[in-house]
Design a protein around this motif. Sequence first.
Motif, PDB file in Angstrom:
ATOM      1  N   TYR A 287       0.826  -1.215   0.000  1.00 25.40           N
ATOM      2  CA  TYR A 287       0.000   0.000   0.000  1.00 25.40           C
ATOM      3  C   TYR A 287       0.853   1.255   0.000  1.00 25.40           C
ATOM      4  CZ  TYR A 287      -3.501   3.442   1.401  1.00 25.40           C
ATOM      5  OH  TYR A 287      -4.320   4.548   1.444  1.00 25.40           O
ATOM      6  N   HIS A 288       2.025   1.175   0.598  1.00 20.62           N
ATOM      7  CA  HIS A 288       2.904   2.337   0.708  1.00 20.62           C
ATOM      8  C   HIS A 288       4.012   2.271  -0.333  1.00 20.62           C
ATOM      9  CE1 HIS A 288       1.135   1.480   4.705  1.00 20.62           C
ATOM     10  NE2 HIS A 288       0.877   2.774   4.663  1.00 20.62           N
ATOM     11  N   HIS A 289       4.302   3.379  -0.962  1.00 18.18           N
ATOM     12  CA  HIS A 289       5.307   3.417  -2.024  1.00 18.18           C
ATOM     13  C   HIS A 289       6.672   2.969  -1.522  1.00 18.18           C
ATOM     14  CE1 HIS A 289       8.362   5.625  -4.530  1.00 18.18           C
ATOM     15  NE2 HIS A 289       7.678   4.983  -5.453  1.00 18.18           N
ATOM     16  N   GLY A 290       7.357   2.167  -2.317  1.00 15.78           N
ATOM     17  CA  GLY A 290       8.698   1.701  -1.971  1.00 15.78           C
ATOM     18  C   GLY A 290       9.748   2.737  -2.321  1.00 15.78           C
ATOM     19  N   ASN A 291       9.764   3.814  -1.572  1.00 10.53           N
ATOM     20  CA  ASN A 291      10.652   4.934  -1.893  1.00 10.53           C
ATOM     21  C   ASN A 291      12.125   4.544  -1.870  1.00 10.53           C
ATOM     22  OD1 ASN A 291       9.942   4.923   1.119  1.00 10.53           O
ATOM     23  ND2 ASN A 291      11.782   6.204   1.096  1.00 10.53           N
ATOM     24  N   GLY A 292      12.496   3.668  -0.941  1.00 10.97           N
ATOM     25  CA  GLY A 292      13.890   3.258  -0.868  1.00 10.97           C
ATOM     26  C   GLY A 292      14.311   2.480  -2.100  1.00 10.97           C
ATOM     27  N   THR A 293      13.450   1.562  -2.541  1.00  9.41           N
ATOM     28  CA  THR A 293      13.754   0.785  -3.736  1.00  9.41           C
ATOM     29  C   THR A 293      13.864   1.693  -4.947  1.00  9.41           C
ATOM     30  OG1 THR A 293      12.410  -0.973  -2.739  1.00  9.41           O
ATOM     31  CG2 THR A 293      13.102  -1.264  -5.013  1.00  9.41           C
ATOM     32  N   GLN A 294      12.925   2.621  -5.082  1.00  9.40           N
ATOM     33  CA  GLN A 294      12.990   3.563  -6.199  1.00  9.40           C
ATOM     34  C   GLN A 294      14.305   4.334  -6.192  1.00  9.40           C
ATOM     35  OE1 GLN A 294       9.572   5.999  -7.442  1.00  9.40           O
ATOM     36  NE2 GLN A 294      10.846   7.824  -7.172  1.00  9.40           N
ATOM     37  N   SER A 295      14.703   4.821  -5.032  1.00 12.34           N
ATOM     38  CA  SER A 295      15.912   5.648  -4.977  1.00 12.34           C
ATOM     39  C   SER A 295      17.160   4.845  -5.328  1.00 12.34           C
ATOM     40  CB  SER A 295      16.061   6.285  -3.592  1.00 12.34           C
ATOM     41  OG  SER A 295      16.375   5.318  -2.607  1.00 12.34           O
ATOM     42  N   ILE A 296      17.182   3.557  -4.983  1.00  7.32           N
ATOM     43  CA  ILE A 296      18.349   2.725  -5.261  1.00  7.32           C
ATOM     44  C   ILE A 296      18.532   2.505  -6.762  1.00  7.32           C
ATOM     45  CG2 ILE A 296      19.251   0.367  -5.033  1.00  7.32           C
ATOM     46  CD1 ILE A 296      18.068   0.396  -2.151  1.00  7.32           C
ATOM     47  N   PHE A 297      17.436   2.323  -7.493  1.00  6.91           N
ATOM     48  CA  PHE A 297      17.535   1.953  -8.906  1.00  6.91           C
ATOM     49  C   PHE A 297      17.132   3.071  -9.860  1.00  6.91           C
ATOM     50  CE2 PHE A 297      16.708  -2.165  -6.701  1.00  6.91           C
ATOM     51  CZ  PHE A 297      17.946  -2.744  -6.963  1.00  6.91           C
ATOM     52  N   TYR A 298      16.951   4.277  -9.372  1.00  9.38           N
ATOM     53  CA  TYR A 298      16.319   5.348 -10.149  1.00  9.38           C
ATOM     54  C   TYR A 298      17.125   5.736 -11.387  1.00  9.38           C
ATOM     55  CZ  TYR A 298      13.081   9.289 -10.647  1.00  9.38           C
ATOM     56  OH  TYR A 298      12.118  10.162 -11.082  1.00  9.38           O
ATOM     57  N   ASP A 299      18.430   5.572 -11.350  1.00  8.31           N
ATOM     58  CA  ASP A 299      19.254   5.962 -12.503  1.00  8.31           C
ATOM     59  C   ASP A 299      19.797   4.751 -13.259  1.00  8.31           C
ATOM     60  OD1 ASP A 299      21.036   5.052 -10.627  1.00  8.31           O
ATOM     61  OD2 ASP A 299      22.371   6.804 -10.714  1.00  8.31           O
ATOM     62  N   ARG A 300      19.110   3.600 -13.137  1.00  8.73           N
ATOM     63  CA  ARG A 300      19.550   2.369 -13.775  1.00  8.73           C
ATOM     64  C   ARG A 300      18.485   1.823 -14.727  1.00  8.73           C
ATOM     65  NH1 ARG A 300      22.122  -1.275  -8.992  1.00  8.73           N
ATOM     66  NH2 ARG A 300      21.714  -2.859 -10.595  1.00  8.73           N
ATOM     67  N   ASP A 301      18.938   1.182 -15.794  1.00  8.45           N
ATOM     68  CA  ASP A 301      18.008   0.586 -16.746  1.00  8.45           C
ATOM     69  C   ASP A 301      17.986  -0.939 -16.671  1.00  8.45           C
ATOM     70  OD1 ASP A 301      20.447  -0.064 -17.868  1.00  8.45           O
ATOM     71  OD2 ASP A 301      20.110   0.976 -19.763  1.00  8.45           O
ATOM     72  N   ASP A 302      18.789  -1.519 -15.764  1.00 11.02           N
ATOM     73  CA  ASP A 302      18.840  -2.974 -15.648  1.00 11.02           C
ATOM     74  C   ASP A 302      17.878  -3.516 -14.601  1.00 11.02           C
ATOM     75  OD1 ASP A 302      20.354  -1.770 -13.637  1.00 11.02           O
ATOM     76  OD2 ASP A 302      21.740  -3.452 -13.471  1.00 11.02           O
ATOM     77  N   VAL A 303      17.261  -2.624 -13.826  1.00 15.23           N
ATOM     78  CA  VAL A 303      16.209  -3.004 -12.877  1.00 15.23           C
ATOM     79  C   VAL A 303      15.041  -2.045 -13.095  1.00 15.23           C
ATOM     80  CG1 VAL A 303      15.533  -3.268 -10.470  1.00 15.23           C
ATOM     81  CG2 VAL A 303      17.858  -3.908 -11.190  1.00 15.23           C
ATOM     82  N   PHE A 304      13.925  -2.580 -13.553  1.00 14.02           N
ATOM     83  CA  PHE A 304      12.720  -1.795 -13.829  1.00 14.02           C
ATOM     84  C   PHE A 304      11.824  -1.840 -12.604  1.00 14.02           C
ATOM     85  CE2 PHE A 304       8.521  -1.817 -16.416  1.00 14.02           C
ATOM     86  CZ  PHE A 304       8.339  -0.456 -16.196  1.00 14.02           C
ATOM     87  N   PHE A 305      11.640  -0.693 -11.950  1.00 15.70           N
ATOM     88  CA  PHE A 305      10.839  -0.627 -10.735  1.00 15.70           C
ATOM     89  C   PHE A 305       9.433  -0.153 -11.053  1.00 15.70           C
ATOM     90  CE2 PHE A 305       9.394   1.875  -6.956  1.00 15.70           C
ATOM     91  CZ  PHE A 305       9.212   0.793  -6.111  1.00 15.70           C
ATOM     92  N   VAL A 306       8.441  -0.921 -10.589  1.00 13.96           N
ATOM     93  CA  VAL A 306       7.033  -0.594 -10.789  1.00 13.96           C
ATOM     94  C   VAL A 306       6.338  -0.671  -9.436  1.00 13.96           C
ATOM     95  CG1 VAL A 306       4.913  -1.161 -12.019  1.00 13.96           C
ATOM     96  CG2 VAL A 306       7.124  -1.660 -13.080  1.00 13.96           C
ATOM     97  N   SER A 307       5.506   0.323  -9.121  1.00  5.54           N
ATOM     98  CA  SER A 307       4.851   0.346  -7.816  1.00  5.54           C
ATOM     99  C   SER A 307       3.390   0.761  -7.933  1.00  5.54           C
ATOM    100  CB  SER A 307       5.584   1.325  -6.880  1.00  5.54           C
ATOM    101  OG  SER A 307       4.961   1.374  -5.612  1.00  5.54           O
ATOM    102  N   LEU A 308       2.506  -0.040  -7.292  1.00  3.25           N
ATOM    103  CA  LEU A 308       1.106   0.326  -7.081  1.00  3.25           C
ATOM    104  C   LEU A 308       0.969   0.713  -5.617  1.00  3.25           C
ATOM    105  CD1 LEU A 308       1.030  -1.865  -9.464  1.00  3.25           C
ATOM    106  CD2 LEU A 308      -1.321  -2.285  -8.738  1.00  3.25           C
ATOM    107  N   HIS A 309       0.423   1.889  -5.327  1.00  4.12           N
ATOM    108  CA  HIS A 309       0.432   2.337  -3.934  1.00  4.12           C
ATOM    109  C   HIS A 309      -0.557   3.482  -3.721  1.00  4.12           C
ATOM    110  CE1 HIS A 309       3.469   4.562  -6.284  1.00  4.12           C
ATOM    111  NE2 HIS A 309       2.973   5.609  -5.648  1.00  4.12           N
ATOM    112  N   GLY A 310      -0.782   3.787  -2.453  1.00  5.64           N
ATOM    113  CA  GLY A 310      -1.625   4.920  -2.107  1.00  5.64           C
ATOM    114  C   GLY A 310      -0.983   6.232  -2.518  1.00  5.64           C
TER     115      GLY A 310
END
Length: 253
Positions: A107-130
């Motif tokens: 339910y809560h956005h995975g902000n830490g995961t996003q920040s870790i991979f935000y400038d990378r194209d080898d890990v595609f981060f997708v999040s459904l959240h409030g």
Amino acid sequence: VWPVRSLRSDVEPDNFVARLGLYSMDNGTPMAAGTWAAAKSGADGSASAAARVAQGARAAFCCTRPPGHHAGSDFMGGYCFLNNAAVVAQSLRNQGARRVALLDVDYHHGNGTQSIFYDRDDVFFVSLHGDPRTEYPFYLGHADEVGEGKGTGYNLNLPLPAGTSAATWFEALEQACTRIAGYQADALVISLGLDAFEGDPISRFALASSDFTRLGERLARLGLPTVFVLEGGYAAAELGTNAVNVLDGFEQA
């Protein structure tokens, strides 16, 4: 004390309480005797789950607390100390996966995961959240956050308003799965937050326990080696049922 605008963050204070302000995003993440052992064991378990899948297992489930998806590379928060899902994604990359998709359904956005991979194209981060305009963690998770540098286009946020129905939630999940399929990943990581449940005390989506079976079925149809990592979920009596329903749906499909 947090080093917000106009305060310096480049000099680490000697005072321990002050140092916490540099490495924590909130004051709701307490540390006690055993905290590090629990967090480190969770990260180790996550790495082990990744190894099993890298060695040919169809899927693995890492059942661990504390969760991890609010923790970044250099900060803790949201009950999270080490980012277990990020450990899995990086471990899979290290063991030969060319591309990894990481789907967060907490339910809560995975902000830490996003920040870790935000400038990378080898890990595609997708999040459904409030929607972060009203829901924790508030300061990340908007739809216009699409990555930067090499990572531009490899971050997809699907924020939904509080009170979202199961039907609308599954429409967003379909968007997520369509994008993941197009990414042509070699492996899939699921940040399995179960607080989209209608009875969760701190969240406001409307999934019934049976809907988690449907979630597992849809994830299985992506046809990817998959690691599930437990994140949030605070309806303690139903937590086990909801987790098992996801896994049963995945296996049945």
